[in-house]
Design a protein around this motif. Sequence first.
Motif, PDB file in Angstrom:
ATOM      1  N   PHE A  74      -0.652  12.967   0.807  1.00 14.90           N
ATOM      2  CA  PHE A  74      -1.391  13.449   2.243  1.00 14.90           C
ATOM      3  C   PHE A  74      -0.620  14.326   3.250  1.00 14.90           C
ATOM      4  CE2 PHE A  74      -2.784  12.113   6.523  1.00 14.90           C
ATOM      5  CZ  PHE A  74      -3.962  12.496   6.506  1.00 14.90           C
ATOM      6  N   ILE A  90      -5.199   5.922   9.729  1.00 12.41           N
ATOM      7  CA  ILE A  90      -3.993   5.913   9.320  1.00 12.41           C
ATOM      8  C   ILE A  90      -3.367   4.617  10.090  1.00 12.41           C
ATOM      9  CG2 ILE A  90      -3.361   8.003   8.592  1.00 12.41           C
ATOM     10  CD1 ILE A  90      -1.858   8.451  11.213  1.00 12.41           C
ATOM     11  N   VAL A 101      -2.648   5.451   4.481  1.00 14.50           N
ATOM     12  CA  VAL A 101      -3.866   6.539   4.698  1.00 14.50           C
ATOM     13  C   VAL A 101      -5.137   6.018   4.007  1.00 14.50           C
ATOM     14  CG1 VAL A 101      -4.655   8.576   4.157  1.00 14.50           C
ATOM     15  CG2 VAL A 101      -2.073   8.313   4.473  1.00 14.50           C
ATOM     16  N   ILE A 139       0.930   8.722   0.435  1.00 15.44           N
ATOM     17  CA  ILE A 139       1.209   9.091   1.816  1.00 15.44           C
ATOM     18  C   ILE A 139       2.071  10.446   1.812  1.00 15.44           C
ATOM     19  CG2 ILE A 139       2.675   8.492   3.921  1.00 15.44           C
ATOM     20  CD1 ILE A 139       2.085   5.473   3.022  1.00 15.44           C
TER      21      ILE A 139
END
Lengths: 244, 113
Positions: free
Chosen positions: A193, A139, A181, A190
């Motif tokens: 996630f 990340i 990510v 994002i």
Amino acid sequence: MSEIKFPTEEIKLPSNGLIYHKDNPLSSGVVEMKYMTAREEDILTNPNFIERGVVLDKLLESMIVSKIDVKDLVVGDKNALFVASRILGYGADYAFTYKGENHNINLSELKNKEFDSKLLKDGEFNSFEYTLPSSKVLITFKILNGHDEYKIEKELEGLEKVSKANSKPLTTRLKHLITSVDGDSDPKTIREFVDNYLLARDSRAFREYAKSIQPDINLTYTLDGGEEVTIPIGITFFWPDFEG
Amino acid sequence: MRRLQSQLGLPFFGLTSKDNTQPLRKNLFTLIHEIVFHGNGGYDFDTVYNMPIWLRSLVFDRIHDFNNQQRKSAEEGNSESTTLIDSDGKINIPAFANASKANTTIRTSKSKR
């Protein structure tokens, strides 16, 4: 009447200005501040500012002479400026109580945490990489500034309006902190996630890492017995005349 | 009401209501008033309002010390002086006699003529 000019002080930022865009005046790594006056004490005791939670931002806006936007500041740099404004207002002596014992410290002896500029992603400002220890997902993330904090607050207020149980301060903050990510910087990816794939132990490790690398002022103090404590910031930090 | 949050990421206790800001505001503006009022015209409100706190404290202490000194010397001067007439309206005979002895230009009925 013409305003009398009083001397100012240059305050070095813990980030050395390295995490700001080169066009931003903050990239110089120093901020010029004036000494605190009754004008700032007036701000500090303004019930309206206190109620709205903006009193400390208003204080900085009033004290900073440099042409900067206070909201551009990252939290650690802001912390250093708060300590500087306390010193410029009421002096460096600060008394606090820890476990029933009184301690006196000299705030001017506090040092900035070393900021390792090598951790910055090549060619970018305010962008860092981290591989999550369990899922091994790569990340990138940034250090939050005042604009981000404002967006987070507004988002949380919106979520709270829907339902108190819906308010998720931790994940909301992570969604703003993470910028990509596995190379995908789409906000939707994002958010998905963070909500569905980020493991609790990865989240914890990431937060600890982000905290450890962010530029800041070191507020730890070693007691006579050798114990290291974080200096508690009490009401007398900015209101030294306050009596119970 | 919004809670005042720490910008330092630490437990932080700020002022939270009008009740605890009022005494501090009153103290602040009383101090400014004292400097302007007792400063013999040397300071106006704007100057004191925009003065660094350390300088304002210094000015206040100096004015305070000066006024204390003035009061002290006035009190000392008062304790040395005597009055010819007591507070109850009667003549203070010993003081009157002393004053008469000291005064060499007392006019008598003869000298008037």
